[in-house]
Design a protein around this motif. Structure first.
Motif, PDB file in Angstrom:
ATOM      1  N   LEU A 676       0.767  -1.119  -0.050  1.00  0.00           N
ATOM      2  CA  LEU A 676      -0.358   0.213  -0.276  1.00  0.00           C
ATOM      3  C   LEU A 676       1.182   1.313  -0.047  1.00  0.00           C
ATOM      4  CD1 LEU A 676      -2.453   1.127  -0.182  1.00  0.00           C
ATOM      5  CD2 LEU A 676      -2.551   1.514   2.601  1.00  0.00           C
ATOM      6  N   PHE A 677       1.483   0.976   1.164  1.00  0.00           N
ATOM      7  CA  PHE A 677       2.714   2.855   1.272  1.00  0.00           C
ATOM      8  C   PHE A 677       3.351   3.111   0.282  1.00  0.00           C
ATOM      9  CE2 PHE A 677       6.624   4.572   2.595  1.00  0.00           C
ATOM     10  CZ  PHE A 677       5.787   5.633   2.396  1.00  0.00           C
ATOM     11  N   PRO A 678       3.962   1.964  -0.582  1.00  0.00           N
ATOM     12  CA  PRO A 678       5.484   2.211  -1.611  1.00  0.00           C
ATOM     13  C   PRO A 678       4.493   2.493  -3.308  1.00  0.00           C
ATOM     14  CG  PRO A 678       5.541   0.388  -1.164  1.00  0.00           C
ATOM     15  CD  PRO A 678       4.611   0.502  -0.550  1.00  0.00           C
ATOM     16  N   GLY A 679       3.001   1.955  -3.533  1.00  0.00           N
ATOM     17  CA  GLY A 679       2.336   1.853  -4.281  1.00  0.00           C
ATOM     18  C   GLY A 679       1.587   3.056  -4.555  1.00  0.00           C
ATOM     19  N   LEU A 680       1.107   3.383  -2.936  1.00  0.00           N
ATOM     20  CA  LEU A 680       0.139   4.830  -3.231  1.00  0.00           C
ATOM     21  C   LEU A 680       1.680   6.065  -3.743  1.00  0.00           C
ATOM     22  CD1 LEU A 680      -2.095   5.088  -0.279  1.00  0.00           C
ATOM     23  CD2 LEU A 680      -2.500   5.246  -2.710  1.00  0.00           C
ATOM     24  N   LYS A 681       2.607   6.155  -3.179  1.00  0.00           N
ATOM     25  CA  LYS A 681       4.081   6.773  -3.249  1.00  0.00           C
ATOM     26  C   LYS A 681       4.044   6.557  -4.531  1.00  0.00           C
ATOM     27  CE  LYS A 681       6.156   8.174   0.858  1.00  0.00           C
ATOM     28  NZ  LYS A 681       6.103   9.960   0.501  1.00  0.00           N
ATOM     29  N   LYS A 682       4.638   5.631  -5.493  1.00  0.00           N
ATOM     30  CA  LYS A 682       4.281   5.606  -7.379  1.00  0.00           C
ATOM     31  C   LYS A 682       3.592   6.123  -7.243  1.00  0.00           C
ATOM     32  CE  LYS A 682       8.596   2.802  -7.520  1.00  0.00           C
ATOM     33  NZ  LYS A 682       8.109   2.245  -7.625  1.00  0.00           N
ATOM     34  N   LEU A 683       2.475   6.063  -7.096  1.00  0.00           N
ATOM     35  CA  LEU A 683       0.874   6.277  -8.064  1.00  0.00           C
ATOM     36  C   LEU A 683       1.450   8.007  -8.600  1.00  0.00           C
ATOM     37  CD1 LEU A 683      -2.099   4.349  -7.251  1.00  0.00           C
ATOM     38  CD2 LEU A 683      -0.622   4.477  -9.680  1.00  0.00           C
ATOM     39  N   GLN A 684       2.354   8.576  -6.990  1.00  0.00           N
ATOM     40  CA  GLN A 684       1.917  10.154  -6.805  1.00  0.00           C
ATOM     41  C   GLN A 684       3.358  10.595  -7.600  1.00  0.00           C
ATOM     42  OE1 GLN A 684       1.141  10.453  -2.190  1.00  0.00           O
ATOM     43  NE2 GLN A 684      -1.374  10.518  -2.659  1.00  0.00           N
ATOM     44  N   HIS A 694       0.849  -7.100  -6.213  1.00  0.00           N
ATOM     45  CA  HIS A 694      -0.255  -7.097  -6.405  1.00  0.00           C
ATOM     46  C   HIS A 694      -0.990  -7.033  -7.794  1.00  0.00           C
ATOM     47  CE1 HIS A 694       1.200  -2.662  -6.532  1.00  0.00           C
ATOM     48  NE2 HIS A 694      -0.167  -2.554  -7.086  1.00  0.00           N
ATOM     49  N   GLN A 695      -2.290  -6.686  -7.620  1.00  0.00           N
ATOM     50  CA  GLN A 695      -2.596  -6.572  -9.669  1.00  0.00           C
ATOM     51  C   GLN A 695      -2.571  -5.348  -9.692  1.00  0.00           C
ATOM     52  OE1 GLN A 695      -3.747  -8.455 -11.754  1.00  0.00           O
ATOM     53  NE2 GLN A 695      -3.610 -10.638 -10.924  1.00  0.00           N
ATOM     54  N   ALA A 696      -3.336  -4.679  -8.727  1.00  0.00           N
ATOM     55  CA  ALA A 696      -4.002  -2.785  -8.751  1.00  0.00           C
ATOM     56  C   ALA A 696      -3.710  -2.761  -7.304  1.00  0.00           C
ATOM     57  CB  ALA A 696      -4.605  -2.718 -10.411  1.00  0.00           C
ATOM     58  N   ILE A 697      -3.823  -0.860  -7.272  1.00  0.00           N
ATOM     59  CA  ILE A 697      -4.219  -0.004  -6.682  1.00  0.00           C
ATOM     60  C   ILE A 697      -5.806   0.497  -6.981  1.00  0.00           C
ATOM     61  CG2 ILE A 697      -3.830   1.836  -5.193  1.00  0.00           C
ATOM     62  CD1 ILE A 697      -1.005   0.667  -4.402  1.00  0.00           C
ATOM     63  N   THR A 698      -6.865   0.709  -6.978  1.00  0.00           N
ATOM     64  CA  THR A 698      -7.944   1.286  -6.884  1.00  0.00           C
ATOM     65  C   THR A 698      -8.679   1.972  -6.160  1.00  0.00           C
ATOM     66  OG1 THR A 698      -9.438  -0.658  -6.737  1.00  0.00           O
ATOM     67  CG2 THR A 698      -7.791  -0.335  -8.424  1.00  0.00           C
ATOM     68  N   GLY A 699      -9.681   2.690  -6.658  1.00  0.00           N
ATOM     69  CA  GLY A 699     -10.559   3.818  -5.716  1.00  0.00           C
ATOM     70  C   GLY A 699     -10.675   4.753  -5.740  1.00  0.00           C
ATOM     71  N   ASP A 700     -10.359   5.567  -4.292  1.00  0.00           N
ATOM     72  CA  ASP A 700     -10.444   6.796  -4.737  1.00  0.00           C
ATOM     73  C   ASP A 700      -8.660   8.042  -4.258  1.00  0.00           C
ATOM     74  OD1 ASP A 700     -13.170   7.780  -4.942  1.00  0.00           O
ATOM     75  OD2 ASP A 700     -13.204   6.879  -3.261  1.00  0.00           O
ATOM     76  N   VAL A 701      -7.989   7.178  -4.867  1.00  0.00           N
ATOM     77  CA  VAL A 701      -6.549   7.293  -4.670  1.00  0.00           C
ATOM     78  C   VAL A 701      -6.700   9.529  -4.869  1.00  0.00           C
ATOM     79  CG1 VAL A 701      -4.035   6.657  -6.000  1.00  0.00           C
ATOM     80  CG2 VAL A 701      -5.506   5.434  -5.768  1.00  0.00           C
ATOM     81  N   GLU A 702      -6.479   9.707  -6.090  1.00  0.00           N
ATOM     82  CA  GLU A 702      -6.819  11.336  -5.553  1.00  0.00           C
ATOM     83  C   GLU A 702      -7.214  12.427  -4.709  1.00  0.00           C
ATOM     84  OE1 GLU A 702     -10.632  10.761  -6.918  1.00  0.00           O
ATOM     85  OE2 GLU A 702      -9.686   9.894  -7.656  1.00  0.00           O
ATOM     86  N   ALA A 703      -8.575  11.974  -3.967  1.00  0.00           N
ATOM     87  CA  ALA A 703      -8.688  11.726  -2.374  1.00  0.00           C
ATOM     88  C   ALA A 703      -7.729  12.475  -1.382  1.00  0.00           C
ATOM     89  CB  ALA A 703      -9.676  11.069  -2.007  1.00  0.00           C
ATOM     90  N   ILE A 704      -6.004  11.850  -1.525  1.00  0.00           N
ATOM     91  CA  ILE A 704      -5.844  12.327  -0.724  1.00  0.00           C
ATOM     92  C   ILE A 704      -3.953  13.237  -1.619  1.00  0.00           C
ATOM     93  CG2 ILE A 704      -5.635  10.118   0.767  1.00  0.00           C
ATOM     94  CD1 ILE A 704      -3.605   9.132  -0.469  1.00  0.00           C
ATOM     95  N   THR A 705      -3.502  14.075  -1.143  1.00  0.00           N
ATOM     96  CA  THR A 705      -2.771  14.669  -1.657  1.00  0.00           C
ATOM     97  C   THR A 705      -1.219  14.322  -1.201  1.00  0.00           C
ATOM     98  OG1 THR A 705      -2.573  16.046   0.454  1.00  0.00           O
ATOM     99  CG2 THR A 705      -3.662  17.280  -1.546  1.00  0.00           C
TER     100      THR A 705
END
Length: 959
Positions: A676-684, A694-705
């Motif tokens: 979760l943590f490095p995956g979100l970092k990479k998405l940002q 993992h397959q994917a990280i989805t949902g309201d990713v843009e809701a967090i800065t």
């Protein structure tokens, strides 16, 4: 307050004859207290964070024990002793040799592993050296050294009446001709040579029958037999003895033994036995070969010795990676960054573009010959298919072949750039990550080599041992008895302290503080010390409540060996099981430092002055929230398969307090910290560590800065870093001092009140306040600076005061004292108040960051974010066991801080074992049901009250 002091003294002034008694302890915030520790008991020291628990146990009891030990050492060590600080205490009576097991991860070296820390690996090395069997990698047969008895046994097994010739190979040494060799043989007492119809080199033999020649005849002038005998030198032997196979008596055995010993000597380790059986057919004439060298199939093997199995020793370490298990090579994760793709879809990153894409096309075309599934995702390939993709075969070129071609073209700049793009730390190809040279891995016990045992989780290792020992021969069982006992004891202790999911090759620097501490406990138990004083700093950290029972049993075993076990602890279960409890308080810092209550569990509960007692009795409690927050937005991790996670999909709600629970080793850290943590970092678009599969990280990713991991790593690498600089409060305090009249008169600027830059700081110690003397074989000694006497600043800077206090005296204040002191300075108050709100009111402003525990460092980071308020945007905060080192009273404060963050619009995700935090959660995610292979599944996700109904959840039992 005085009443409490009187009670404290009353408790402590009547020590039993066999107790450890401290008189007048005044270290840090201790208020001249007297304390008695009953010997050979399990004693829990509890109280709010900062009440003086560590000052009493580590800084007084252990420090004095260590100082007394040092006094018994050499003159080299003692020259520093007169400068080593003695704890501020009147006296300590009955002190035993002291051992402190702290939370800190002991080592950062990449060579230290769980196996070496627990000493299990050292005993395994001994086991493999004593009872290991070496097997040839060519034929799979056991490699043996033959001795005289082996040859005698071989002869005794022959058919009765067989003619037996004991032979040694005839060898012509350098600078000697054959006649000289024959002369020397005659001088040694040998009379015959034997020309066999069987060659020792296994060639097709031109000689149709064996013949014996007298050496004297061969040396006679003009002997015609000389040329005949030595026409085929590989068929020529020295005849040592000949005998007919029968029922041998004792004299025959002695004669055979002498002859075979001579044959070994003359043959330089080789003995040949020609057997001519009665009724001879071709199959009855045999040449048996024995040798006393450790070799087979044309290979010479290393004889097993303990150092052969040590990756810290040049004899045993893999020559390529030097025992580190990793080398700089082609990083598989860079070559195949997305394992969800198939080869056809372009999973192999370098096989792209017009020219290099030919490799992919060729592989896809040729794959059908090898039945390779080109449309299957890489993650779903079998081990054999994945190996084929890398190594190729006669039909198809693999990834390794591609990189060989790249390396052959390194004189072209584009190939050098291409290669650098895919280089990284990768598993050593020589030892396959086992760290040892191949010869060590040829040695096996019960079918497994030592590298395979190191990769097993400890609980599986126990099963393997139980099975292996039953299969030992009587001789092996006798030889290995003591070693197996030591290994089993340590394995049982590791299982009892909840570490059955660890493997022996797990790096020591990847362990948490709690894991590291429990491993040291395993080593202490293994050493079987008695009449010692053990001081443990919160050993239950990181333990699921289920495993705390086992930990208590281990501590009781330590006590039953005849030791005094003192545990600094907040766990309720630990207090219930303790023989004696000392409750420090009443509050933290300058409001603490007294013994509020001492006695057994019931004494603490019935004491109205004890804050701990009030929580234990239920008078005070951490109440679950009356209303659970509802959530609309969430982030979803789909198909998590890293480590032991079993293809799970987990939804993490936002704008709430979400807790991830489960037994130690169930997959919590893997899911949150590695995916979760490095995956979100990479998405940002931010740099991050390698993301777990993992397959994917989805949902309201843009809701967090942003996403922030608030872990227990130190807040700064420099010993000058401290809480007040981390929360940016020191800048405000320097500004306050720089506007004082004396500062203006002397031209002092804010920089003169900094201990990080030259100007106002002491030039001798560079603002450290101490100097460090490196000691051989002992911990470094910290000595107070002789120029500034530990005050860190120059004399003229210390003359500047604010409300009567100079800059050093302000650094020595606790956070709570500073809040009162700077009540007129809004900027300072705003910066330091969050430290008090997260339960760190007792910490000194200038306390060095390397003296903070993991939990304290984590809460300093939390305070820095609380101070920023809403200006920071919407952040997902991830906490890894934030209740580490917290009393019930402080957990209440911590939860209030979490709620403050959520009210500011942030989201809080917590990995936690504490039941009070779980009950206070809005959403709980429970992983398990067990650890390691038995875990990695999503047991429950929902509101806390729903978890209680889930029978397979190990957490539900404790809610």
């Amino acid at each position: 307050m005085k009443k409490k002091s009187v009670r404290a003294t009353a408790v402590a002034e009547m020590p039993a004859d066999d107790s450890i008694f401290i008189k007048g302890a005044r270290v840090h915030n201790l208020k001249n207290i007297d304390v008695s520790f009953p010997r050979n008991k399990l004693i829990v020291v509890t109280g709010v964070s900062g009440s003086g628990k560590s000052s009493l146990t580590i800084d007084t009891l252990y420090a004095e024990g260590q100082r007394r030990y040092a006094e018994s050492l050499s003159a080299y060590v003692r020259q520093f002793l007169n400068r080593m600080d003695k704890p501020d205490v009147d006296y300590i009576k009955g002190l035993a040799p002291a051992i402190a097991i702290e939370q800190k991860v002991v080592t950062r070296t990449p060579r230290s592993t769980v196996g070496s820390m627990t000493e299990i690996y050292d005993y395994l090395r001994l086991l493999f050296a004593r009872v290991g069997r070496t097997y040839s990698p060519i034929s799979g047969r056991e490699v043996k050294k033959d001795d005289v008895q082996d040859v005698i046994n071989g002869i005794q097994s022959l058919r009765e009446g067989s003619k037996v010739y004991i032979l040694a190979a005839f060898k012509q040494h350098q600078n000697r001709d054959i006649r000289e060799e024959l002369n020397i043989l005659m001088q040694k007492g040998f009379t015959r040579i034997y020309v066999s119809a069987l060659s020792r080199t296994q060639k097709e033999n031109p000689i149709d029958h064996s013949e014996t020649y007298h050496i004297e005849d061969l040396l006679a002038e003009g002997s015609e037999d000389f040329h005949t005998a030595f026409q085929y030198p590989e068929n020529v032997y020295i005849l040592i003895d000949r005998i007919v196979a029968k029922e041998f008596d004792e004299d025959d055995i002695h004669r055979l033994g002498d002859s075979i010993g001579t044959a070994f000597y003359e043959g330089e380790g080789d003995v040949y036995i020609e057997v001519d059986a009665p009724g001879r057919g071709d199959e009855d004439l045999r040449l048996l070969h024995f040798n006393n060298r450790f070799e087979l199939d044309g290979l010479t093997f290393e004889e097993p010795v303990p150092n052969l199995f040590s990756f810290n020793n040049p004899l045993g370490a893999c020559p390529v990676c030097e025992g580190y298990s990793m080398v700089l090579g082609i990083d598989e994760d860079l070559v195949i960054p997305d394992k969800r793709l198939s080869v056809y879809e372009g999973a192999v990153a370098p096989w792209k573009g017009e020219k290099l894409g030919q490799w992919r096309e060729n592989f896809v075309r040729a794959a059908r010959h090898s039945e390779f599934p080109v449309h299957k995702p890489i993650a779903d390939l079998t081990k054999a298919q994945y190996k084929l993709l890398w190594e190729g075969n006669q039909h198809v070129y693999g990834i390794n072949d591609f990189f060989k071609e790249v390396e052959a073209n390194l004189y072209k700049v584009q190939y050098r750039v291409l290669l650098s793009r895919y280089r990284g730390r990768t598993k050593c190809p020589e030892c396959e990550g086992y760290r040892l040279r191949k010869e060590a891995l040829y040695v096996k016990v019960a079918g497994s080599h030592i590298g395979e045992l190191s990769e097993m989780p400890v609980r599986d290792l126990k099963v393997w041992f139980d099975k292996a020992v039953t299969g030992f021969s009587e001789y092996d069982a006798t030889v290995a008895k003591r070693v197996v006992l030591e290994i089993r004891n340590r394995i049982d202790t590791l299982l009892n302290v909840g570490l059955g999911y660890l493997t022996l090759n797990r790096l020591a620097n990847s362990l948490s503080g709690g894991e590291s501490q429990r491993i040291q406990l395993t080593r202490s138990l293994g050493s079987n010390l008695t009449n010692s004083l053990y001081i443990l700093d919160e050993p239950s950290i990181g333990l699921h409540p289920r495993d705390t029972h086992n930990l208590i049993r281990v501590l009781k075993d330590l006590r039953d060996l005849g030791n005094t076990v003192v545990v600094v602890e907040h766990d309720e279960l630990m207090m219930q099981e303790a023989d004696h409890i000392i409750d420090m308080g009443p509050l933290a810092s300058h409001l603490g430092g007294e013994v509020i209550a001492a006695g057994n569990y019931n004494d603490i509960i019935s004491n109205p002055q004890s804050l701990t007692g009030q929580y234990l009795s239920g008078q005070l409690s951490i109440d679950a929230p009356k209303q659970v927050r509802k959530w609309k937005q969430s982030i979803v991790v789909e198909g998590a398969r890293q480590n032991n996670l079993k293809d799970i999909t987990v939804e993490f709600p936002l704008n709430v307090l979400c807790v991830v629970s489960g037994v130690s080793g169930s997959g919590k850290s893997t899911l949150v910290r590695q995916i979760l943590f490095p995956g979100l970092k990479k998405l940002q678009g931010e740099p991050a560590d390698k993301v777990g599969f993992h397959q994917a990280i989805t949902g309201d990713v843009e809701a967090i800065t942003a996403v922030e991991m608030i872990d227990q790593n130190p807040i700064g690498k420099s010993s000058r870093s401290n809480p007040v600089t981390y929360v940016k409060a020191w800048d405000c305090i320097r500004d306050v001092f720089s506007v004082q009249p004396l500062s203006k008169m002397r031209g002092f600027q804010p920089k003169h009140f900094s201990f990080n830059v030259d100007g106002g700081r002491c030039d001798a110690c560079k603002g450290e306040g101490e100097k460090i003397v490196e000691m051989q074989f002992l911990a470094d000694v910290h000595l107070t600076c002789e120029v500034c006497h530990g005050h860190k600043f120059k004399e003229e800077v210390l003359e500047v005061t604010y409300h009567g206090k100079n800059v050093f005296e302000v650094l020595e204040m606790s956070v709570d004292e500073a809040i009162e002191f700077f009540k007129d300075e809004k900027s300072v108050l705003q910066a330091i108040r969050p430290l008090s709100e997260v339960g760190l009111g007792y910490v000194k402003l200038g306390q060095s960051s390397d003296t903070l525990s993991g939990g304290e460092a984590q809460r300093v980071k939390l305070a820095s974010f609380l101070g920023k308020g809403k200006s920071a945007g919407k952040i997902l905060f991830i906490f890894d066991e934030p209740t580490t080192g917290l009393h019930f009273h402080d957990i209440k404060k911590l939860l209030a801080s979490f709620n403050a963050l959520i009210d500011q619009g942030h989201s809080v995700l917590v990995i936690e074992h504490n039941t009070d935090v779980m009950r206070s959660a809005d959403w709980i995610i429970d992983l398990g049901p067990e650890a390691g292979d038995g875990g990695g599944e999503l047991v429950y996700a929902g509101k806390p009250e729903g978890l209680k109904k889930i029978s397979e959840s190990r957490t539900a039992l404790f809610l």
